[in-house]
Design a protein around this motif. Structure first.
Motif, mmCIF file in Angstrom:
data_model
loop_
_atom_site.group_PDB
_atom_site.id
_atom_site.type_symbol
_atom_site.label_atom_id
_atom_site.label_comp_id
_atom_site.label_asym_id
_atom_site.label_seq_id
_atom_site.Cartn_x
_atom_site.Cartn_y
_atom_site.Cartn_z
ATOM 1 N N LEU A 22 0.814 -1.218 0.000
ATOM 2 C CA LEU A 22 0.000 0.000 0.000
ATOM 3 C C LEU A 22 0.850 1.273 0.000
ATOM 4 N N SER A 23 2.136 1.145 0.313
ATOM 5 C CA SER A 23 3.001 2.326 0.337
ATOM 6 C C SER A 23 3.863 2.462 -0.919
ATOM 7 N N LEU A 24 3.802 1.485 -1.815
ATOM 8 C CA LEU A 24 4.654 1.509 -3.005
ATOM 9 C C LEU A 24 4.134 2.478 -4.061
ATOM 10 N N HIS A 25 5.072 3.185 -4.690
ATOM 11 C CA HIS A 25 4.785 4.029 -5.848
ATOM 12 C C HIS A 25 5.073 3.210 -7.095
ATOM 13 N N CYS A 26 4.214 3.267 -8.071
ATOM 14 C CA CYS A 26 4.478 2.587 -9.335
ATOM 15 C C CYS A 26 5.576 3.356 -10.068
ATOM 16 N N VAL A 30 6.218 3.331 -13.101
ATOM 17 C CA VAL A 30 5.780 3.703 -14.445
ATOM 18 C C VAL A 30 4.800 4.878 -14.415
ATOM 19 N N CYS A 31 3.723 4.759 -13.628
ATOM 20 C CA CYS A 31 2.699 5.805 -13.644
ATOM 21 C C CYS A 31 2.679 6.658 -12.382
ATOM 22 N N GLY A 32 3.378 6.232 -11.327
ATOM 23 C CA GLY A 32 3.484 7.034 -10.117
ATOM 24 C C GLY A 32 2.375 6.866 -9.098
ATOM 25 N N VAL A 33 1.358 6.104 -9.410
ATOM 26 C CA VAL A 33 0.257 5.912 -8.465
ATOM 27 C C VAL A 33 0.774 5.185 -7.219
ATOM 28 N N VAL A 34 0.167 5.460 -6.082
ATOM 29 C CA VAL A 34 0.609 4.874 -4.816
ATOM 30 C C VAL A 34 -0.405 3.829 -4.345
#
Length: 174
Positions: free
Chosen positions: A28-32, A34-38
């Protein structure tokens, strides 16, 4: 690919250690990368990877690890979860590469891994060229410092021929 910086060069010695590593990551804390969504990751299978480890006492220096993959629910990109002691796109760990570069190729520690001498020489030359270009005084660095500086300065590690287009680095535990 998402790397988690760790201080323990021998953290992963078997499949159970790797599973504990994966369990320690808060999806739940990871940033993608590629697209930056968290926080929109789901577990997305795994792939088998052989890794050469520094556990000569067990008599088995090459282990098979099921590397966990995750998928971003927004952009559908997939990423492998790796500790930074695994060098991406190789069977080698950071510590093994450090041994290759700093020890004589005929050292018992290196020969016990049963890696072809030609491979040892190729990796050593590539890594030395890479580290010389980044840190001319790398020979004076401690292992931790060299690892940290390699991660900070470039999106490629250890002279890999692969660029990390979607590299995410989790906060350090150092």
């Amino acid at each position: 690919m998402i790397l988690k910086i760790i201080n323990d060069f021998n953290m992963i010695l078997n499949e159970n250690d790797y599973q504990a590593f994966v369990a320690s990551i808060d999806l739940l804390s990871l940033h993608c990368p590629v697209c930056g969504v968290v926080g929109l990751f789901i577990l997305y299978g795994h792939y088998k990877r052989f890794v050469i480890i520094d556990d000569i006492s067990s008599g088995d220096c090459k282990i098979e690890i099921p590397v966990q993959r995750i998928q971003c629910a927004q952009c559908k990109s997939t990423h492998a979860l790796l500790p930074t002691n695994f060098v991406p796109y190789t069977q080698f760990t950071y510590l093994f590469i450090y041994y290759i570069v700093t020890l004589d190729e005929n050292d018992d520690l290196i020969t016990s891994f049963e890696v072809a001498l030609q491979t040892i020489r190729k990796v050593k030359a590539r890594v030395i060229e890479f580290w010389d270009s980044l840190f001319p005084d790398w020979r004076n660095f401690r292992q931790n410092d060299l690892k940290i500086e390699s991660l900070k300065c470039h999106k490629i590690l250890f002279g890999s021929t692969h660029g990390y287009r979607s590299l995410g680095i989790l906060p350090t535990e150092l």
